[in-house]
Motif scaffolding. Sequence first.
Motif, PDB file in Angstrom:
ATOM      1  N   GLU A  27       0.840  -1.210   0.000  1.00  0.00           N
ATOM      2  CA  GLU A  27       0.000   0.000   0.000  1.00  0.00           C
ATOM      3  C   GLU A  27       0.872   1.255   0.000  1.00  0.00           C
ATOM      4  N   VAL A  28       1.967   1.218   0.770  1.00  0.00           N
ATOM      5  CA  VAL A  28       2.884   2.359   0.802  1.00  0.00           C
ATOM      6  C   VAL A  28       3.587   2.513  -0.547  1.00  0.00           C
ATOM      7  N   VAL A  32       3.531   5.871  -2.862  1.00  0.00           N
ATOM      8  CA  VAL A  32       4.758   6.609  -3.170  1.00  0.00           C
ATOM      9  C   VAL A  32       5.017   6.649  -4.677  1.00  0.00           C
ATOM     10  N   ILE A  33       4.861   5.507  -5.334  1.00  0.00           N
ATOM     11  CA  ILE A  33       5.208   5.410  -6.749  1.00  0.00           C
ATOM     12  C   ILE A  33       4.157   6.051  -7.647  1.00  0.00           C
ATOM     13  N   LEU A  34       2.888   5.817  -7.334  1.00  0.00           N
ATOM     14  CA  LEU A  34       1.823   6.217  -8.256  1.00  0.00           C
ATOM     15  C   LEU A  34       1.177   7.555  -7.923  1.00  0.00           C
ATOM     16  N   THR A 106       8.416   7.166 -15.557  1.00  0.00           N
ATOM     17  CA  THR A 106       7.377   6.538 -16.369  1.00  0.00           C
ATOM     18  C   THR A 106       7.700   5.064 -16.583  1.00  0.00           C
ATOM     19  N   ALA A 107       6.689   4.338 -17.047  1.00  0.00           N
ATOM     20  CA  ALA A 107       6.889   2.909 -17.307  1.00  0.00           C
ATOM     21  C   ALA A 107       7.962   2.685 -18.367  1.00  0.00           C
ATOM     22  N   ASP A 108       8.067   3.632 -19.306  1.00  0.00           N
ATOM     23  CA  ASP A 108       9.038   3.490 -20.397  1.00  0.00           C
ATOM     24  C   ASP A 108      10.482   3.563 -19.901  1.00  0.00           C
ATOM     25  N   HIS A 134       2.416   5.404 -15.125  1.00  0.00           N
ATOM     26  CA  HIS A 134       1.982   6.071 -16.359  1.00  0.00           C
ATOM     27  C   HIS A 134       3.040   5.945 -17.444  1.00  0.00           C
ATOM     28  N   THR A 135       2.572   5.931 -18.666  1.00  0.00           N
ATOM     29  CA  THR A 135       3.471   5.848 -19.811  1.00  0.00           C
ATOM     30  C   THR A 135       3.652   7.230 -20.420  1.00  0.00           C
TER      31      THR A 135
END
Length: 331
Positions: A27-28, A32-34, A106-108, A134-135
């Motif tokens: 969950e953390v 943090v990432i998203l 980003t995912a890329d 996100h891309t």
Amino acid sequence: YFDINIDRDYSYITFCTLSKFFAQTAEVIEEVILRPTFPEREVSIYSAKRRQQLTIERRKVETIARENFAHAIFGASHPYGISYSEDEYSSLSRENIMEHYQRCYTADNCIVVCSGAISDNVLQRIKSIAEQIHTSQKCETLSLPPFDTKHNVRIQHDGALQSSIRMGRLLFARTHEDFVPMQVLATALGGYFGSRLMQNLRERNGFTYGVFSAMVNFQHTGYLAIATQVMREHTDDALNEIYYEIERLREELVSEDELQLAKNMMIGEILRILDGPFGIADVTIENIMCQMDNSATERSVEEIMAITPEDVLRLAKRYLSREALVEVVVG
């Protein structure tokens, strides 16, 4: 445990957790990432703290030497050589950070490495988070300027009790055929407590508490580095002894016993790093960044074991001529 690390090529975000607390940790991670918010107050506090830390650090001869060695090796305007002013933190804003996050995190541009007791449920949860990153278009690749190497830099630092010495030369990245052999050479020269530089500068002459040499790997290049701090009155003597040990490698074959000891130290360090999930993750990441798989570790061990005294002599003659070396002294 949560950590952020930034180097010249990449940023690394690390989460470590006990298996029984993975659900809470996930969950953390997701938050943090998203969904980072970069609160204005926290940005302001961090910027002020980092500016103060940098101001204090740059009073030390070791920091001045490290930054100026990068300038000397790569050039002060090269991305690998740049040192930013503390004033940059005064103009840093939340908007700057958000823009950078949207453009580069980003995912890329991302890889995810998991290490440890990974169940199917854990793997699926991590994948579900990664799939939500996100891309965007891949971060623009910098057009790197040519290297602008300066070979001798001396910086006066009044009141310093010690001189900080940095020496080395620009070479090549880990993918070069001579990178691992040069690691063996660097280990014999100054890579462990009983190495030649340690025996000379510390044990015989008492110039320093420690000295080391190592190969450093970046994405686009690599270099040999030698570093130590000595009492200021011993600066020139220490430099002479470092050059003396380098010349010995260029003129004499190392003994089989000494070379085997250096190899054992290197292989022992590899085994130590791989003894647990943290080191396995680190090695895996480095291999991916170098566009290798984990068989590269086994190949490195085979290369290390195959190095001969004649190889060390050849490498020293080829790469360690005095005129090729960069010397930075601050003190």
